[in-house]
Design a protein around this motif. Structure first.
Motif, PDB file in Angstrom:
ATOM      1  N   THR A  24       0.840  -1.194   0.000  1.00 46.76           N
ATOM      2  CA  THR A  24       0.000   0.000   0.000  1.00 46.76           C
ATOM      3  C   THR A  24       0.874   1.242   0.000  1.00 46.76           C
ATOM      4  O   THR A  24       1.995   1.241  -0.495  1.00 46.76           O
ATOM      5  CB  THR A  24      -0.998  -0.026   1.176  1.00 46.76           C
ATOM      6  OG1 THR A  24      -1.874   1.094   1.057  1.00 46.76           O
ATOM      7  CG2 THR A  24      -0.314   0.004   2.520  1.00 46.76           C
ATOM      8  N   GLY A  25       0.391   2.320   0.579  1.00 48.26           N
ATOM      9  CA  GLY A  25       1.079   3.606   0.590  1.00 48.26           C
ATOM     10  C   GLY A  25       0.024   4.697   0.635  1.00 48.26           C
ATOM     11  O   GLY A  25      -1.045   4.520   1.222  1.00 48.26           O
ATOM     12  N   TYR A  26       0.304   5.828  -0.013  1.00 49.89           N
ATOM     13  CA  TYR A  26      -0.721   6.867  -0.140  1.00 49.89           C
ATOM     14  C   TYR A  26      -1.474   6.669  -1.452  1.00 49.89           C
ATOM     15  O   TYR A  26      -0.960   6.065  -2.404  1.00 49.89           O
ATOM     16  CB  TYR A  26      -0.102   8.269  -0.050  1.00 49.89           C
ATOM     17  CG  TYR A  26       0.752   8.657  -1.247  1.00 49.89           C
ATOM     18  CD1 TYR A  26       0.199   9.309  -2.352  1.00 49.89           C
ATOM     19  CD2 TYR A  26       2.119   8.375  -1.279  1.00 49.89           C
ATOM     20  CE1 TYR A  26       0.967   9.653  -3.449  1.00 49.89           C
ATOM     21  CE2 TYR A  26       2.897   8.727  -2.365  1.00 49.89           C
ATOM     22  CZ  TYR A  26       2.316   9.365  -3.451  1.00 49.89           C
ATOM     23  OH  TYR A  26       3.084   9.696  -4.544  1.00 49.89           O
ATOM     24  N   TRP A  27      -2.715   7.168  -1.504  1.00 47.99           N
ATOM     25  CA  TRP A  27      -3.553   7.001  -2.696  1.00 47.99           C
ATOM     26  C   TRP A  27      -3.313   8.184  -3.640  1.00 47.99           C
ATOM     27  O   TRP A  27      -3.417   9.340  -3.233  1.00 47.99           O
ATOM     28  CB  TRP A  27      -5.019   6.916  -2.292  1.00 47.99           C
ATOM     29  CG  TRP A  27      -5.879   6.280  -3.337  1.00 47.99           C
ATOM     30  CD1 TRP A  27      -6.750   6.901  -4.177  1.00 47.99           C
ATOM     31  CD2 TRP A  27      -5.964   4.879  -3.646  1.00 47.99           C
ATOM     32  NE1 TRP A  27      -7.375   5.985  -4.991  1.00 47.99           N
ATOM     33  CE2 TRP A  27      -6.904   4.730  -4.687  1.00 47.99           C
ATOM     34  CE3 TRP A  27      -5.332   3.742  -3.142  1.00 47.99           C
ATOM     35  CZ2 TRP A  27      -7.226   3.488  -5.233  1.00 47.99           C
ATOM     36  CZ3 TRP A  27      -5.651   2.502  -3.691  1.00 47.99           C
ATOM     37  CH2 TRP A  27      -6.591   2.400  -4.713  1.00 47.99           C
ATOM     38  N   ALA A  28      -2.978   7.885  -4.887  1.00 45.50           N
ATOM     39  CA  ALA A  28      -2.471   8.892  -5.825  1.00 45.50           C
ATOM     40  C   ALA A  28      -3.362  10.126  -5.934  1.00 45.50           C
ATOM     41  O   ALA A  28      -2.888  11.257  -5.801  1.00 45.50           O
ATOM     42  CB  ALA A  28      -2.271   8.257  -7.200  1.00 45.50           C
ATOM     43  N   GLU A  29      -4.649   9.939  -6.215  1.00 46.09           N
ATOM     44  CA  GLU A  29      -5.487  11.110  -6.466  1.00 46.09           C
ATOM     45  C   GLU A  29      -5.728  11.928  -5.201  1.00 46.09           C
ATOM     46  O   GLU A  29      -6.009  13.123  -5.279  1.00 46.09           O
ATOM     47  CB  GLU A  29      -6.815  10.716  -7.109  1.00 46.09           C
ATOM     48  CG  GLU A  29      -7.778   9.946  -6.248  1.00 46.09           C
ATOM     49  CD  GLU A  29      -9.031   9.525  -7.022  1.00 46.09           C
ATOM     50  OE1 GLU A  29      -9.834  10.401  -7.381  1.00 46.09           O
ATOM     51  OE2 GLU A  29      -9.188   8.301  -7.258  1.00 46.09           O
ATOM     52  N   GLU A  30      -5.573  11.290  -4.033  1.00 41.87           N
ATOM     53  CA  GLU A  30      -5.776  12.022  -2.783  1.00 41.87           C
ATOM     54  C   GLU A  30      -4.609  12.968  -2.498  1.00 41.87           C
ATOM     55  O   GLU A  30      -4.775  13.971  -1.800  1.00 41.87           O
ATOM     56  CB  GLU A  30      -5.979  11.048  -1.629  1.00 41.87           C
ATOM     57  CG  GLU A  30      -7.278  10.266  -1.769  1.00 41.87           C
ATOM     58  CD  GLU A  30      -7.434   9.208  -0.697  1.00 41.87           C
ATOM     59  OE1 GLU A  30      -6.911   9.408   0.425  1.00 41.87           O
ATOM     60  OE2 GLU A  30      -8.066   8.178  -0.976  1.00 41.87           O
ATOM     61  N   PHE A  31      -3.453  12.646  -3.020  1.00 39.48           N
ATOM     62  CA  PHE A  31      -2.347  13.603  -2.991  1.00 39.48           C
ATOM     63  C   PHE A  31      -2.423  14.545  -4.187  1.00 39.48           C
ATOM     64  O   PHE A  31      -2.378  15.770  -4.047  1.00 39.48           O
ATOM     65  CB  PHE A  31      -0.984  12.894  -3.003  1.00 39.48           C
ATOM     66  CG  PHE A  31       0.156  13.849  -3.257  1.00 39.48           C
ATOM     67  CD1 PHE A  31       0.657  14.627  -2.226  1.00 39.48           C
ATOM     68  CD2 PHE A  31       0.688  14.010  -4.526  1.00 39.48           C
ATOM     69  CE1 PHE A  31       1.676  15.545  -2.452  1.00 39.48           C
ATOM     70  CE2 PHE A  31       1.713  14.917  -4.771  1.00 39.48           C
ATOM     71  CZ  PHE A  31       2.206  15.684  -3.724  1.00 39.48           C
ATOM     72  N   ALA A  32      -2.527  13.970  -5.387  1.00 40.98           N
ATOM     73  CA  ALA A  32      -2.313  14.732  -6.613  1.00 40.98           C
ATOM     74  C   ALA A  32      -3.373  15.801  -6.869  1.00 40.98           C
ATOM     75  O   ALA A  32      -3.044  16.923  -7.279  1.00 40.98           O
ATOM     76  CB  ALA A  32      -2.237  13.776  -7.803  1.00 40.98           C
ATOM     77  N   ASN A  33      -4.641  15.480  -6.655  1.00 42.69           N
ATOM     78  CA  ASN A  33      -5.684  16.453  -6.990  1.00 42.69           C
ATOM     79  C   ASN A  33      -5.623  17.708  -6.106  1.00 42.69           C
ATOM     80  O   ASN A  33      -5.585  18.830  -6.629  1.00 42.69           O
ATOM     81  CB  ASN A  33      -7.064  15.792  -6.941  1.00 42.69           C
ATOM     82  CG  ASN A  33      -7.295  14.869  -8.126  1.00 42.69           C
ATOM     83  OD1 ASN A  33      -6.620  14.953  -9.137  1.00 42.69           O
ATOM     84  ND2 ASN A  33      -8.246  13.956  -8.003  1.00 42.69           N
ATOM     85  N   PRO A  34      -5.578  17.578  -4.779  1.00 48.15           N
ATOM     86  CA  PRO A  34      -5.425  18.788  -3.963  1.00 48.15           C
ATOM     87  C   PRO A  34      -4.090  19.503  -4.203  1.00 48.15           C
ATOM     88  O   PRO A  34      -4.024  20.731  -4.196  1.00 48.15           O
ATOM     89  CB  PRO A  34      -5.526  18.268  -2.525  1.00 48.15           C
ATOM     90  CG  PRO A  34      -6.330  17.011  -2.653  1.00 48.15           C
ATOM     91  CD  PRO A  34      -5.874  16.405  -3.943  1.00 48.15           C
ATOM     92  N   TYR A  35      -3.022  18.731  -4.423  1.00 52.39           N
ATOM     93  CA  TYR A  35      -1.713  19.338  -4.680  1.00 52.39           C
ATOM     94  C   TYR A  35      -1.769  20.237  -5.912  1.00 52.39           C
ATOM     95  O   TYR A  35      -1.293  21.378  -5.893  1.00 52.39           O
ATOM     96  CB  TYR A  35      -0.656  18.250  -4.868  1.00 52.39           C
ATOM     97  CG  TYR A  35       0.710  18.796  -5.229  1.00 52.39           C
ATOM     98  CD1 TYR A  35       1.591  19.223  -4.235  1.00 52.39           C
ATOM     99  CD2 TYR A  35       1.112  18.891  -6.553  1.00 52.39           C
ATOM    100  CE1 TYR A  35       2.838  19.740  -4.562  1.00 52.39           C
ATOM    101  CE2 TYR A  35       2.351  19.411  -6.896  1.00 52.39           C
ATOM    102  CZ  TYR A  35       3.216  19.833  -5.895  1.00 52.39           C
ATOM    103  OH  TYR A  35       4.448  20.357  -6.228  1.00 52.39           O
TER     104      TYR A  35
END
Length: 231
Positions: A24-35
């Protein structure tokens, strides 16, 4: 221009009931979209992780079938590659909250493995809540609220929140395989008031300076709310 601290999981796996390691790790869109929303608007994002480890993206979150097609997956990858702060995160223990205007905690299953048990996370979220400055948490990010308990009591008790639901955990095939479920434990151990929307649909709850989102689709909604509050 505002400065926003992203508290991101440093975990690369989550140990399941049978002892196996679930990647696992962090979920891409949960980082990328707000970033992307924040940086396109001229705001500055800093990433911090436990011990300053470089975050691991959950590869499942970059599969085209998970994000609405190949173009979307490539777009998320491009945003993550462009985010220099992801390659040089701060140590959570070194963070000075007074340097930031807001805090955001993205999910993925990673927080269930590390942020939920991290004393620095507990300290920082408690300080942020008390300060009155905005605190945004999405999906499995509310696992971090468990780390705010001292002698079983959390300052987040009786706050209205949402998070990844048990039904959604069943939907990804993990509910029966994990040692704990976020929706259940955040209510029983933190004492929050939980609400939810339909599976996989955007759903946001705001209670005072705390804003939470239910699932990956809610991350962009939280990002837009951040922009409104940080104007």
């Amino acid at each position: 221009m505002a400065k926003v601290l992203f508290i991101v999981s440093g975990a690369a796996y989550w140990v399941l009931k049978d002892g196996t390691r679930y990647a696992t790790g962090y979920w891409a869109e949960e980082f990328a979209n707000p970033y992307k929303l924040l940086t396109d608007a001229g705001h500055e994002v800093t990433v911090a992780t436990p011990n300053g480890v470089t975050p691991t993206v959950d590869m499942m979150s970059l599969r085209p079938e998970m994000v609405g097609g190949n173009d979307s997956a490539l777009g998320l990858e491009a945003i993550i590659r462009s985010a220099e702060t992801m390659r040089r995160p701060l140590q959570l223990s070194h963070v000075r909250l007074e340097d930031y205007d807001a805090v955001y905690v993205p999910g993925g299953h990673g927080p269930m493995s590390d942020l939920a048990f991290d004393a620095d996370v507990g300290r920082l979220l408690t300080q942020q809540l008390t300060s009155g400055n905005p605190l945004f948490i999405v999906c499995h990010g509310p696992a971090s609220l468990l780390a705010t308990r001292i002698h079983g009591e959390s300052p987040f008790k009786d706050y209205n929140i949402t998070c990844f639901t048990n039904e959604e955990e069943e939907g990804v095939g993990l509910a029966s395989r994990v040692t704990w479920l976020l929706e259940t434990d955040v209510q029983e151990k933190v004492g929050v008031n939980f609400s939810r929307g339909p599976m996989w649909e955007p759903y946001m709850v705001q209670d005072r300076n705390l804003v939470t989102g239910q699932n990956p689709a809610s991350a962009a909604v939280l990002g837009k709310r951040m922009l409104e509050i940080l104007k």
